[in-house]
Every structure is written in C-alpha cells, then in structure tokens.
Design a protein around this motif. Structure first.
Motif, PDB file in Angstrom:
ATOM      1  N   GLY A 215       0.796  -1.218   0.000  1.00  0.00           N
ATOM      2  CA  GLY A 215       0.000   0.000   0.000  1.00  0.00           C
ATOM      3  C   GLY A 215       0.827   1.267   0.000  1.00  0.00           C
ATOM      4  O   GLY A 215       0.442   2.277   0.595  1.00  0.00           O
ATOM      5  N   THR A 216       1.949   1.230  -0.696  1.00  0.00           N
ATOM      6  CA  THR A 216       2.878   2.360  -0.675  1.00  0.00           C
ATOM      7  C   THR A 216       3.118   2.927  -2.072  1.00  0.00           C
ATOM      8  O   THR A 216       2.909   2.257  -3.084  1.00  0.00           O
ATOM      9  N   LEU A 217       3.580   4.169  -2.086  1.00  0.00           N
ATOM     10  CA  LEU A 217       4.008   4.838  -3.309  1.00  0.00           C
ATOM     11  C   LEU A 217       5.451   5.271  -3.105  1.00  0.00           C
ATOM     12  O   LEU A 217       5.766   5.982  -2.145  1.00  0.00           O
ATOM     13  N   LEU A 218       6.324   4.816  -3.993  1.00  0.00           N
ATOM     14  CA  LEU A 218       7.758   5.034  -3.851  1.00  0.00           C
ATOM     15  C   LEU A 218       8.303   5.940  -4.943  1.00  0.00           C
ATOM     16  O   LEU A 218       7.808   5.932  -6.074  1.00  0.00           O
ATOM     17  N   PRO A 231      15.352   4.301  -2.707  1.00  0.00           N
ATOM     18  CA  PRO A 231      13.912   4.578  -2.759  1.00  0.00           C
ATOM     19  C   PRO A 231      13.440   5.409  -1.574  1.00  0.00           C
ATOM     20  O   PRO A 231      13.907   5.244  -0.446  1.00  0.00           O
ATOM     21  N   GLU A 232      12.508   6.333  -1.859  1.00  0.00           N
ATOM     22  CA  GLU A 232      11.864   7.136  -0.823  1.00  0.00           C
ATOM     23  C   GLU A 232      10.385   6.758  -0.801  1.00  0.00           C
ATOM     24  O   GLU A 232       9.747   6.718  -1.843  1.00  0.00           O
ATOM     25  N   THR A 233       9.852   6.485   0.363  1.00  0.00           N
ATOM     26  CA  THR A 233       8.424   6.201   0.473  1.00  0.00           C
ATOM     27  C   THR A 233       7.677   7.524   0.565  1.00  0.00           C
ATOM     28  O   THR A 233       7.824   8.265   1.534  1.00  0.00           O
ATOM     29  N   ARG A 234       6.866   7.824  -0.448  1.00  0.00           N
ATOM     30  CA  ARG A 234       6.170   9.102  -0.517  1.00  0.00           C
ATOM     31  C   ARG A 234       4.769   9.046   0.068  1.00  0.00           C
ATOM     32  O   ARG A 234       4.200  10.067   0.430  1.00  0.00           O
ATOM     33  N   ALA A 235       4.169   7.846   0.143  1.00  0.00           N
ATOM     34  CA  ALA A 235       2.826   7.715   0.725  1.00  0.00           C
ATOM     35  C   ALA A 235       2.622   6.289   1.203  1.00  0.00           C
ATOM     36  O   ALA A 235       3.163   5.341   0.629  1.00  0.00           O
ATOM     37  N   ARG A 236       1.820   6.158   2.263  1.00  0.00           N
ATOM     38  CA  ARG A 236       1.466   4.857   2.813  1.00  0.00           C
ATOM     39  C   ARG A 236      -0.054   4.783   2.958  1.00  0.00           C
ATOM     40  O   ARG A 236      -0.754   5.768   2.800  1.00  0.00           O
ATOM     41  N   GLY A 237      -0.532   3.595   3.295  1.00  0.00           N
ATOM     42  CA  GLY A 237      -1.948   3.429   3.569  1.00  0.00           C
ATOM     43  C   GLY A 237      -2.833   3.497   2.347  1.00  0.00           C
ATOM     44  O   GLY A 237      -4.026   3.794   2.460  1.00  0.00           O
ATOM     45  N   LEU A 238      -2.272   3.180   1.181  1.00  0.00           N
ATOM     46  CA  LEU A 238      -3.038   3.212  -0.065  1.00  0.00           C
ATOM     47  C   LEU A 238      -3.475   1.780  -0.393  1.00  0.00           C
ATOM     48  O   LEU A 238      -2.818   1.060  -1.132  1.00  0.00           O
ATOM     49  N   ASP A 239      -4.579   1.383   0.177  1.00  0.00           N
ATOM     50  CA  ASP A 239      -5.048   0.001   0.103  1.00  0.00           C
ATOM     51  C   ASP A 239      -5.256  -0.465  -1.335  1.00  0.00           C
ATOM     52  O   ASP A 239      -6.077   0.086  -2.071  1.00  0.00           O
ATOM     53  N   GLY A 240      -4.500  -1.482  -1.723  1.00  0.00           N
ATOM     54  CA  GLY A 240      -4.655  -2.060  -3.060  1.00  0.00           C
ATOM     55  C   GLY A 240      -4.295  -1.124  -4.182  1.00  0.00           C
ATOM     56  O   GLY A 240      -4.870  -1.205  -5.269  1.00  0.00           O
ATOM     57  N   ILE A 241      -3.319  -0.236  -3.971  1.00  0.00           N
ATOM     58  CA  ILE A 241      -2.933   0.693  -5.029  1.00  0.00           C
ATOM     59  C   ILE A 241      -2.460  -0.065  -6.269  1.00  0.00           C
ATOM     60  O   ILE A 241      -1.726  -1.048  -6.172  1.00  0.00           O
ATOM     61  N   ASP A 242      -2.929   0.380  -7.412  1.00  0.00           N
ATOM     62  CA  ASP A 242      -2.529  -0.212  -8.687  1.00  0.00           C
ATOM     63  C   ASP A 242      -1.658   0.827  -9.408  1.00  0.00           C
ATOM     64  O   ASP A 242      -0.644   1.253  -8.867  1.00  0.00           O
ATOM     65  N   ASP A 243      -2.060   1.280 -10.582  1.00  0.00           N
ATOM     66  CA  ASP A 243      -1.256   2.280 -11.281  1.00  0.00           C
ATOM     67  C   ASP A 243      -1.752   3.679 -10.926  1.00  0.00           C
ATOM     68  O   ASP A 243      -2.789   3.850 -10.290  1.00  0.00           O
ATOM     69  N   PHE A 244      -1.039   4.692 -11.412  1.00  0.00           N
ATOM     70  CA  PHE A 244      -1.274   6.068 -10.993  1.00  0.00           C
ATOM     71  C   PHE A 244      -0.749   7.015 -12.070  1.00  0.00           C
ATOM     72  O   PHE A 244      -0.127   6.583 -13.052  1.00  0.00           O
ATOM     73  N   THR A 245      -0.970   8.314 -11.881  1.00  0.00           N
ATOM     74  CA  THR A 245      -0.439   9.306 -12.800  1.00  0.00           C
ATOM     75  C   THR A 245      -0.251  10.626 -12.068  1.00  0.00           C
ATOM     76  O   THR A 245      -0.686  10.791 -10.921  1.00  0.00           O
ATOM     77  N   PHE A 246       0.384  11.578 -12.738  1.00  0.00           N
ATOM     78  CA  PHE A 246       0.601  12.915 -12.198  1.00  0.00           C
ATOM     79  C   PHE A 246      -0.301  13.886 -12.951  1.00  0.00           C
ATOM     80  O   PHE A 246      -0.182  14.025 -14.174  1.00  0.00           O
TER      81      PHE A 246
END
Length: 322
Positions: A215-218, A231-246
């Motif tokens: 559940g992290t974004l690195l 690696p830097e952990t930028r966010a936690r607690g993202l349940d079931g995170i799949d892909d993403f964008t900016f």
C-alpha cells in the motif's frame, strides 16, 4: 493488476501562483468531477482493461489483459482493435496462470510498448509500431510478472515493474537485454503470492513505483549516471494501489486503489483524498491517466466481477510544480 503525466513584482507573483498546486477553497467544487462511463466491456471475452495510454486526439489505447489485445477507445466509446499479442502454448504466468497484457507506454510517434506476461519466453516488452504487428524487443524472467511500464524518452529507455521479483527492469527503447535497475525490499510484496511493484511512472528525474501489497508509493531517484538511487516512500496506507499518474508537473498524484474501489488524490505530504468511487462508475480501477483536463480511469472489475469499463472525468484544478 490482474486477479484470478527579468520580471516585475506583479509578474513574479503571478508566476509563483501558477506554480503552486491549486487547492480547493472550503465549500468549493472537488478537484475531479463530471464523471461518466463512456464504454463498457465484455469480461467473458477477456476484456479487462488493465492499463491506458491517452492519444493526442482524446482517444485512449487500452490493454485488455486476458484478451491479449490493445484496443483504441474514442471519447464517444467507439473502439477498434490495435493489435493482438500472439497466443502462448502452456502459459503459466505467476499469480494469474493465463497469459496477460499489462502495462502500456506511448511514444511521440505513436509507437506503443506493452508488457506481456506469459510464464514462457514470450514474457517481456513488445513493440507495436503504427500499422505494424507486435514484436518482442526484450525478454524478461518467465517466473516474474511485468506489470507497470513507462518510457523515458530523454534517456531512451523503458522501465518495467516486476510484481513478483520486486524489481524495476530497464531496457533500451531500441530493444536488447534487460537490466535489473532497482531491486529492493521496498519493491517486493510483503507476502508470498501477492503483487509487489505494480504501477510505474517516470517523473521529474525519478522513477515512481506503487507497491500493491504494501500500500505504498515510492520514488526512486535516477542518478546522473542513470543508476537507481535509494527509494523514498512518498505515501502509505493506499489500500490495493494499482497504477497512478501525475495531474501536473508537481508531486501530486492521482492513484487507482483497486482494493478499495477508489481513485484518490495523493498530496506531496503523502496524505490522500478520495475523488472517485463506485457511485461514479468505478468497478475495480486499475490505472489512471490525464491528458489536458481529462481524467481517464479503466476499471477491470477483477473483484466485483461485473461492468469493466472506461470512465472519463474532468480535472477542475490546475496542479503546478510543487
């Protein structure tokens, strides 16, 4: 994730305002709205939209995971098949068993690159030139699961996230042997049989990777020599995170949470706000893309087993460089 983007004082002030990630004032409209489903797909035909690459004309190229196809969907929902990956005898893909097409990246000339996971030598990165047939340009470990894919045009390389091995692979865009660019604990799943490194984007001198199981974004910096930083952990607690964008030039992220059936806006501080839900038409979102003010969200319905679709929404705020 298959399952079984010299001045005067006044001018300076205006520029500074333009570079700040806009935040809605209390009581104002949410940052994403006007959601509508523009296309619905047939799960019985393997039409589970896994990943997306918007085109300049507003249409989008989608990978249909279990149909082994790439389809173009117009803003009005009209779709055509761009390419079909070759069938594989004895497919034994880790985590899902069958052969699946996963991540997709688009070059400026319209060339598409996709990940193909099969459990055989066909596993790897495939190129689809405009008007041409799919051709494998790099092999990846058959016992891995290539998932997210991104193109770094400046360096002339592709990055692919391996959900099994917790590795980011790097391949020359012209094709050739793959290099294990980053292989870290932070990229691996926390449990056996789960998806680790999943979504992947290249953004402002770094490779960003989601880890579904954790559940992290690195954020993995790209050093001057092209090697991977820590690696830097930028966010936690993202349940079931799949892909993403900016959605802008800064570090604000729109992420698909397959596990909780949401799209969230992740701020630079790592906190997140829900912006789309099942009430808007989501059915297990797998990825997010933004072109201009249009937000594209494919849903593969892996968990809910109904109504895989493509949803379009409108980005109401500008997100700058912060």
């Amino acid at each position: 994730m298959p399952r079984r983007p010299r001045l005067t004082g006044a001018a300076t002030a205006a520029l500074a305002l333009g570079l700040v990630a806009a935040a809605p004032a209390p009581g104002s409209e949410p940052p994403v709205g006007d959601a509508r489903v523009v296309a619905r797909f047939d799960p019985a035909a393997g039409q589970r939209p896994e990943n997306i690459a918007p085109a300049p004309d507003g249409s989008a190229d989608l990978t249909f995971a279990f149909a082994r196809t790439v389809a173009r969907v117009a803003p009005d929902g009209t779709r055509t098949t761009r390419a079909t990956l070759p069938a594989v005898t004895g497919a034994a893909t880790p985590l899902v068993r069958g052969a699946v097409v996963t991540g997709i990246a688009r070059a400026h000339d319209g060339t598409l690159y996709v990940n193909y996971a099969t459990g055989t030598r066909a596993t790897g990165i495939w190129r689809i030139s405009p008007g041409g047939a799919p051709a494998q340009i790099a092999g990846l470990p058959p016992d891995g699961f290539p998932n997210g894919l991104a193109l770094d045009g400046r360096r002339g390389v592709l990055y692919a996230a391996d959900s099994v091995h917790g590795t980011v692979w790097r391949v020359p865009v012209s094709g050739g042997p793959a290099t294990a660019w980053a292989h870290r604990t932070e990229l691996r799943p926390a449990r056996a049989g789960a998806f680790g490194a999943n979504g992947l984007k290249v953004h402002r001198g770094a490779v960003w990777v989601s880890n579904t199981d954790r559940g992290t974004l690195l954020r993995v910096p790209v050093r001057e020599d092209g090697s991977a930083g820590t690696p830097e952990t930028r966010a936690r607690g993202l349940d079931g995170i799949d892909d993403f964008t900016f959605p802008g030039a800064g570090r604000t992220v729109l992420a698909a949470l397959n596990g909780s059936n949401q799209v969230v806006l992740v701020g630079r501080d790592g906190g997140h706000t829900v912006v789309l839900t099942a009430a808007d038409g989501l059915a297990g979102p797998t990825s997010v893309a933004v072109r201009g003010r249009t937000v594209y969200v494919p849903s593969a319905a892996y968990r809910v087993q109904r109504d895989p679709n493509l949803l379009l929404a409108r980005l109401r705020y500008h997100f700058g460089r912060l």
